[in-house]
Write a protein that holds these residues in place. Structure first.
Motif, PDB file in Angstrom:
ATOM      1  N   TRP A   1      26.512  -4.768  36.664  1.00 45.19           N
ATOM      2  CA  TRP A   1      25.363  -4.033  37.203  1.00 45.19           C
ATOM      3  C   TRP A   1      24.085  -4.184  36.379  1.00 45.19           C
TER       4      TRP A   1
ATOM      5  N   TYR B   1      33.017  -4.591  40.184  1.00 45.71           N
ATOM      6  CA  TYR B   1      31.631  -4.191  40.417  1.00 45.71           C
ATOM      7  C   TYR B   1      30.790  -5.431  40.696  1.00 45.71           C
TER       8      TYR B   1
ATOM      9  N   SER C   1      30.826  -1.644  44.626  1.00 46.67           N
ATOM     10  CA  SER C   1      32.101  -1.840  43.944  1.00 46.67           C
ATOM     11  C   SER C   1      33.194  -1.958  44.989  1.00 46.67           C
TER      12      SER C   1
ATOM     13  N   GLN D   1      31.738  -2.846  34.353  1.00 49.10           N
ATOM     14  CA  GLN D   1      30.623  -2.295  35.125  1.00 49.10           C
ATOM     15  C   GLN D   1      29.270  -2.627  34.513  1.00 49.10           C
TER      16      GLN D   1
END
Length: 248
Positions: A223, A200, A121, A219
């Motif tokens: 991810w 991120y 991040s 996020q």
């Protein structure tokens, strides 16, 4: 799909990469969420992103962008973006505006969604804008004159008034958005997409190259369902295009 950037001397590249042979990385079968992957050890130095089209086209014009990202061992981060009005200008390095983002990045472990990938991040703590051309034009075709030119000063004055900043390219100093602009409304094209927000991303890195999925302020998307194109790139370009009512 990964975007892979590299800018290292050829002697640092393995033979299979120089020859264009499709050989998987040694770590391609490793789950980095359960086994340590050394990607962060190699995420250091300068990485060049090739020209790419960004955002929707408007009045028959498609913005193109190239960028250079710097990752330092002390976890500092710097990204320089150059915008162009067509692909030919991008390939020639004939940019009309330069945007610089600076901040910090950190490693966040291994990815459970993508094999041989790590999570990271970054936080942008400062941004600056510098106008390189006051009246950029589309690249001429053959010996023909430019078909369209644009009022870049007027565009920036509307998109980023920033306390009456002088956007003329004769003023070589760049406007520091985080310091010179009094509020978010003074420069929404930067404040809404970058400053003070955590981005991120999923990536892997070796001595030869670094490969990145698109960064995202969400996020979970960045991810666990990483995409090739980052949403903030499209958002900023779209905001700029909304200001064009008609080419000058």
């Amino acid at each position: 799909m990964l975007r892979c950037w590299h800018d290292r001397p050829l002697r640092h590249f393995p033979l299979w990469l120089l020859l264009g042979i499709q050989v998987p990385f040694v770590l391609s079968e490793i789950n980095c969420s359960t086994s340590r992957c050394p990607h962060s050890d190699f995420l250091c130095g300068e990485f060049r992103e090739p020209c790419k089209a960004v955002g929707p086209s408007s009045f028959g014009v498609q913005l193109w962008q190239r960028a250079v990202a710097f990752f330092a061992p002390n976890r500092s981060y710097r990204r320089i973006e150059y915008s162009h009005f067509d692909e030919a200008a991008c390939e020639a390095g004939n940019a009309w505006i330069e945007i610089v983002h600076e901040g910090v990045w950190q490693q966040n472990g291994g990815s459970s969604a993508v094999l041989s990938a790590s999570l990271a991040s970054l936080m942008v703590t400062g941004s600056s804008i510098r106008l390189l051309q006051e009246r950029p034009c589309l690249t001429p075709v053959n010996i023909l004159p430019p078909a369209q030119c644009f009022d870049a000063v007027g565009t920036l004055e509307a998109a980023c008034p920033c306390n009456g900043t002088n956007w003329t390219s004769t003023d070589e100093s760049a406007a520091n958005i985080s310091m010179d602009c009094a509020s978010t409304e003074d420069c929404p094209i930067i404040n809404e997409a970058y400053l003070g927000k955590t981005q991120y991303f999923t990536y892997n890195s070796s001595e030869a190259q670094a490969c990145f999925y698109g960064a995202n302020t969400n996020q979970a998307l960045a991810w666990f369902n990483p995409q090739e194109t980052a949403g903030h790139d499209l958002r900023r370009s779209a905001l700029l295009f909304e200001l064009y009512t008609e080419p000058a």
